[in-house]
Design a protein around this motif. Structure first.
Motif, short mmCIF file in Angstrom:
data_model
loop_
_atom_site.label_atom_id
_atom_site.label_comp_id
_atom_site.label_asym_id
_atom_site.label_seq_id
_atom_site.Cartn_x
_atom_site.Cartn_y
_atom_site.Cartn_z
N THR C 33 31.82 42.66 36.99
CA THR C 33 33.41 43.74 37.13
C THR C 33 33.08 45.08 37.76
OG1 THR C 33 35.25 42.67 35.32
CG2 THR C 33 35.69 44.80 36.70
N GLY C 34 32.21 45.80 36.35
CA GLY C 34 31.32 47.32 37.30
C GLY C 34 32.41 48.02 36.65
N SER C 35 32.55 48.90 37.85
CA SER C 35 34.09 49.90 37.69
C SER C 35 34.95 48.75 38.02
CB SER C 35 33.16 50.65 38.26
OG SER C 35 33.08 51.21 40.08
N HIS C 48 44.83 36.42 43.80
CA HIS C 48 44.34 35.98 42.19
C HIS C 48 42.57 36.88 42.77
CE1 HIS C 48 46.27 37.54 38.93
NE2 HIS C 48 44.92 36.91 37.73
N VAL C 49 42.51 38.21 42.17
CA VAL C 49 40.80 37.55 41.36
C VAL C 49 40.73 37.77 39.71
CG1 VAL C 49 38.84 39.65 41.48
CG2 VAL C 49 40.75 39.64 43.38
N TYR C 50 40.31 37.24 39.50
CA TYR C 50 39.55 37.54 38.26
C TYR C 50 37.87 37.80 37.93
CZ TYR C 50 42.86 33.26 37.60
OH TYR C 50 44.21 33.21 38.12
N SER C 51 37.70 38.83 37.25
CA SER C 51 36.86 39.67 36.94
C SER C 51 36.37 40.00 36.20
CB SER C 51 37.42 41.33 37.44
OG SER C 51 36.53 41.90 37.57
N PHE C 58 33.43 49.31 30.82
CA PHE C 58 32.92 48.79 32.00
C PHE C 58 34.76 47.90 32.37
CE2 PHE C 58 27.99 48.49 33.75
CZ PHE C 58 28.34 49.35 33.16
N LEU C 59 35.28 47.10 31.94
CA LEU C 59 36.52 46.74 31.96
C LEU C 59 37.10 48.00 31.76
CD1 LEU C 59 35.80 43.25 30.25
CD2 LEU C 59 36.20 43.87 32.49
N LYS C 60 37.58 48.38 30.68
CA LYS C 60 38.26 49.37 30.79
C LYS C 60 38.03 50.35 31.60
CE LYS C 60 39.00 49.76 25.25
NZ LYS C 60 38.55 50.47 24.25
N ILE C 61 36.98 51.32 31.95
CA ILE C 61 37.48 51.96 33.82
C ILE C 61 37.72 51.42 34.51
CG2 ILE C 61 36.04 53.07 35.40
CD1 ILE C 61 33.97 53.09 33.19
N ALA C 62 37.28 49.66 34.50
CA ALA C 62 37.88 48.89 35.93
C ALA C 62 40.08 49.45 35.32
CB ALA C 62 37.76 47.95 35.65
N GLU C 63 40.28 48.37 33.99
CA GLU C 63 41.50 48.81 33.93
C GLU C 63 42.16 49.75 34.63
OE1 GLU C 63 42.85 47.97 29.90
OE2 GLU C 63 44.93 46.92 30.58
N HIS C 64 42.01 50.69 34.38
CA HIS C 64 42.29 52.29 34.31
C HIS C 64 42.28 51.78 36.51
CE1 HIS C 64 42.74 56.63 35.42
NE2 HIS C 64 42.33 56.67 35.85
N ASN C 65 41.93 51.88 36.73
CA ASN C 65 41.54 51.43 38.22
C ASN C 65 42.58 50.45 38.63
OD1 ASN C 65 38.95 53.50 38.90
ND2 ASN C 65 37.88 52.38 38.89
N VAL C 66 42.73 50.11 38.49
CA VAL C 66 43.60 48.60 38.82
C VAL C 66 44.58 49.54 38.41
CG1 VAL C 66 44.34 46.29 37.99
CG2 VAL C 66 41.87 46.81 38.41
N GLN C 78 36.71 39.83 29.39
CA GLN C 78 35.82 39.79 29.19
C GLN C 78 35.51 39.23 28.60
OE1 GLN C 78 35.17 42.58 25.77
NE2 GLN C 78 33.16 43.05 25.71
N GLY C 79 33.81 38.67 29.40
CA GLY C 79 32.84 37.01 28.89
C GLY C 79 32.17 37.08 29.84
N ASP C 80 31.07 36.18 29.45
CA ASP C 80 30.16 35.73 30.07
C ASP C 80 29.62 34.65 31.24
OD1 ASP C 80 27.02 35.52 30.96
OD2 ASP C 80 26.56 35.63 29.25
N VAL C 81 29.59 35.13 32.56
CA VAL C 81 30.05 33.54 33.50
C VAL C 81 28.85 33.05 33.57
CG1 VAL C 81 31.58 35.14 35.28
CG2 VAL C 81 28.75 35.55 35.46
#
Lengths: 179, 179, 179, 179
Positions: C33-35, C48-51, C58-66, C78-81
């Motif tokens: 996800t990064g930012s 739909h996007v699964y990130s 990083f997910l918190k920053i992304a959540e804010h942006n989304v 939150q997971g490891d692809v």
């Protein structure tokens, strides 16, 4: 000029001359000779060029080209620079051949302190091997570039870069022997 | 080298040398002298360079640079090539100055048949004016290029082109006088 | 947008969209996800996007942006692809993380036939490893590019490319799962 | 896709999408339609595309392409945007036609505040005219780019950029209506 093997283009020769600072007092070694295009280009501006190739047929093409331009400062040598470079205190050694990193040890011996070795390397893997060998032989930090020349069209209907063109010939690697 | 005015970079000097084919028998005219960087680069490989500038302060910087390199084949001239180029049978005339198209008429007179004029022109509008004037003066079809040199990094963490770099210095225009 | 980790630039995002043909019916997986910059860019145009990211910060920053963009079609996970990609019949999977070739096996399972995987890889060594893994997993022949965007200046004093600029961000690798 | 007139390539379409930020809520106007390639690309990701062309034959090709992709959010209009653009509150207007600067006045009226106009212009002279007209109409400072995509080859014998490639399609000009 008679052409046999693939030649180094003017765009790349120009950078070799400009980055090496080779001039009328410079002694150069060029290997492999190929068609002699680079040999001849260096001979036009330097004191003497010693040009090595293992293939007699290439040397004959080169000899024809050297003669037709009336150059008297070229020595064409049939020989393998992996085994020996006979010259000393050389200003510039240009390497355009497969596995050219194998010539670097002899190149170092032949170069004067501060002299420059140049490698013409189509693939990045070759660049990596070349750079690694330079490092082992304690050459100074190499400079690696690619040269892109873009044609510009200026015509009645308008001005723009050429639609298609040459994107890649080879990577150019320059490194100085410590002085 | 002492630097005063902006200099032409090695990447562009390399192409001037390669495309003009200038060598040890060549006579060059360079205008304006500026810091003398191009003058000196041409002097290292050619027979003689006549270098013109209207500004005395630039010529002094150039004189310092020429001397410090021990070059004895450079004539620095304070003068205006728009009014006169005194030399004849010149092989290469390089123009790097504002309104350089105004020097083309005198350049044509000074060049030998087949000789080359070169223009170093930052903006496309200058290129258009230069090319139009070349056409009026019946020079052969010009070749217009830009030269892009891209640094390549080969390091432990991986190999890639440099992140940032130089995108543009000037357009390079080459044209031969009909032979 | 809040920025944390380095973001993929619009020039590269544009090519991802254009080469993948992703549209309003497309389901995308983005890792990491990064930012959230790429996640958000894909969300604006797809179903739909699964990130995925392993890092909570990083997910918190992304959540804010989304949220700040009012997008309701993004699932941040939150997971490891490298271990698992939970989605099926995915149209596009974008990989921008170290060792992203390790996600290709799971990417293949998650993609629909003909679906596309994309790798964002700064170094050529990473590209080689990625391409080798694609080949082992029988993806179709990959397409590898770099995208160079050059700013052009049009001003009173004349028109020309910008003097300096961005030369390299990353190599872009595109490959389709066999359909 | 049926192709008639020359199409805008994915590399350029990608940048239009990325730089305009067009998404599922966006209304676009595309002129001229041509083969409908850009129209279709925008339709895949936006709310609605109104696509203008004066030529009926082009609109028929475009109609075929729109239908074959099952897109229901495209309105093809035979009409001249130099005379009228019927839509209001448009997010993005793309212009790919000769003398496209003549459409800018109507484009401004049709755009919402902050909306973006895009020009696809092969020659620098067209860019200059377009930019001058943007300035007269008080659009915000335009962003002018060219997009260069370079293919990279990763093969057994080594990795390198493709030898030849596409150097130029057109200049891309982006400008926002003041908001």
């Amino acid at each position: 000029m008679r052409r046999g093997p693939q030649v180094i283009l003017p765009k790349d020769i120009g950078l070799i001359i400009a980055y090496s600072g080779v001039g009328k007092d410079s002694v150069c070694v060029d290997a492999g000779t190929g068609s002699g295009w680079l040999t001849v280009s260096l001979a036009r501006i330097s004191k003497h060029v010693y040009s090595y190739d293992t293939r007699e047929d290439f040397l004959k093409i080169a000899e024809h080209n050297v003669r037709s331009l009336g150059l008297d400062n070229v020595t064409l040598k049939q020989g393998d620079v992996f085994k020996k470079i006979g010259e000393k205190e050389v200003d510039l050694i240009t390497l355009d051949m497969p596995n050219s990193e194998k010539a670097l040890k002899n190149a170092k011996k032949a170069l004067k302190p501060g002299g420059m070795v140049f490698g013409y390397l189509p693939h990045i893997e070759q660049v990596k091997l070349f750079v690694k060998t330079l490092s082992k032989l304690k050459f100074e930090e190499p400079h690696i570039i690619e040269v892109i020349v873009r044609d510009i069209l200026v015509r009645e209907e308008g001005s723009r870069p050429s639609t298609k063109g040459l994107w890649h010939t080879a990577y150019l690697v320059f490194a100085n022997k410590a002085s």
